[in-house]
Design a protein around this motif. Structure first.
Motif, PDB file in Angstrom:
ATOM      1  N   ASP A  24       0.752  -1.260   0.013  1.00  0.00           N
ATOM      2  CA  ASP A  24       0.044   0.028   0.001  1.00  0.00           C
ATOM      3  C   ASP A  24       0.796   1.104  -0.163  1.00  0.00           C
ATOM      4  O   ASP A  24       1.595   1.540   0.731  1.00  0.00           O
ATOM      5  N   ALA A  27       0.392   3.627   3.005  1.00  0.00           N
ATOM      6  CA  ALA A  27       0.892   2.879   4.113  1.00  0.00           C
ATOM      7  C   ALA A  27       2.352   3.175   4.135  1.00  0.00           C
ATOM      8  O   ALA A  27       2.889   3.152   5.348  1.00  0.00           O
ATOM      9  N   ARG A  30       3.366   6.436   5.149  1.00  0.00           N
ATOM     10  CA  ARG A  30       3.324   6.645   6.509  1.00  0.00           C
ATOM     11  C   ARG A  30       4.280   6.191   7.435  1.00  0.00           C
ATOM     12  O   ARG A  30       4.718   6.486   8.480  1.00  0.00           O
ATOM     13  N   SER A  31       4.676   4.633   7.027  1.00  0.00           N
ATOM     14  CA  SER A  31       5.696   4.065   7.730  1.00  0.00           C
ATOM     15  C   SER A  31       6.851   4.806   7.664  1.00  0.00           C
ATOM     16  O   SER A  31       7.638   4.871   8.626  1.00  0.00           O
ATOM     17  N   ALA A 188       3.245  -2.720   8.746  1.00  0.00           N
ATOM     18  CA  ALA A 188       2.864  -1.492   8.633  1.00  0.00           C
ATOM     19  C   ALA A 188       2.920  -0.862   7.431  1.00  0.00           C
ATOM     20  O   ALA A 188       1.990  -0.128   6.955  1.00  0.00           O
ATOM     21  N   SER A 190       1.941  -2.107   4.875  1.00  0.00           N
ATOM     22  CA  SER A 190       0.718  -2.572   4.124  1.00  0.00           C
ATOM     23  C   SER A 190      -0.636  -2.274   4.830  1.00  0.00           C
ATOM     24  O   SER A 190      -1.692  -2.763   4.508  1.00  0.00           O
ATOM     25  N   GLY A 191      -0.483  -1.417   5.735  1.00  0.00           N
ATOM     26  CA  GLY A 191      -1.542  -0.946   6.507  1.00  0.00           C
ATOM     27  C   GLY A 191      -1.763  -1.133   7.808  1.00  0.00           C
ATOM     28  O   GLY A 191      -2.737  -1.085   8.492  1.00  0.00           O
TER      29      GLY A 191
END
Length: 214
Positions: A24, A27, A30-31, A188, A190-191
């Motif tokens: 993702d 995601a 975000r990580s 993380a 991958s969401g």
């Protein structure tokens, strides 16, 4: 040939390379930003993450000076060029292949994937800043120690199956840093849970800080 002293200093000081690979793009980004917030400075984004170029470009912009964003899984000439165009500040190759040659030619710091003594020496002679010992799990810390006996000046960064306990053992065997993917990132990218990512980041940084004293 450029020596990239600033990146080399970061590698020696930080001792942790976070490897972000997920399914993702949002995601994954975000990580990256969560890791940067936790003080993890060297962050590699694998090119086999969907939308990797966009993730790299946004990470460079949004993390700013808090992180040095690299591109991983650089295998071909095209990989090296798209990583460069996305703004990657360093590159990582799984082997001494065309991606390695072109990354070196682009003048960015390169962690070169190698396993054997011959490959490690060839990588350093060609201009790598360090050798990504991969897959490190094949021989473990004992193999790294054996490599360092005849090659004490080669900077090795074990990658592959490195959890916090193994990281400590690799530092004791002479690693200058470790590259860590799923044992640090979990799901993380991958969401998955970012709070757990923060917890793992703190745990790895503690190990790396202790490793600096070995």
């Amino acid at each position: 040939m450029p020596t990239h002293p600033e990146f080399t200093q970061d590698l020696h000081r930080q001792r942790l390379v976070a490897i972000v690979r997920g399914s993702d793009p949002e995601a994954a980004l975000r990580s990256v930003l969560t890791l940067a917030e936790e003080g993890v400075r060297l962050i590699e984004i694998s090119l086999n993450t969907p939308g990797a170029e966009t993730v790299i470009a946004r990470a460079v912009e949004e993390a700013g000076a808090d992180a040095v964003i690299g591109a991983g899984t650089v295998i071909t000439r095209e990989d090296a060029l798209r990583a460069r165009d996305a703004g990657a500040q360093w590159m990582v190759t799984p082997a001494l292949d065309k991606g390695f040659d072109h990354a070196i030619a682009l003048g960015v710091p390169v962690l070169a994937g190698a396993l054997t003594p011959t490959e490690a020496v060839a990588a350093m002679r060609a201009g790598a800043v360090a050798v990504k010992l991969f897959p490190a799990s094949l021989g473990g810390p004992a193999y790294l120690r054996a490599l360092r006996d005849p090659m004490p000046d080669v900077p090795f960064v074990p990658v592959g199956g490195v959890d916090a306990e193994a990281a400590d053992a690799y530092f004791r065997a002479g690693a200058i840093a470790v590259g860590v993917g799923s044992p640090l990132l979990g799901d993380a990218p991958s969401g998955g849970d970012l709070a757990q990512l923060r917890r793992r980041a703190k745990a790895f940084q503690t190990v790396c800080a202790v490793g600096a004293d070995v």
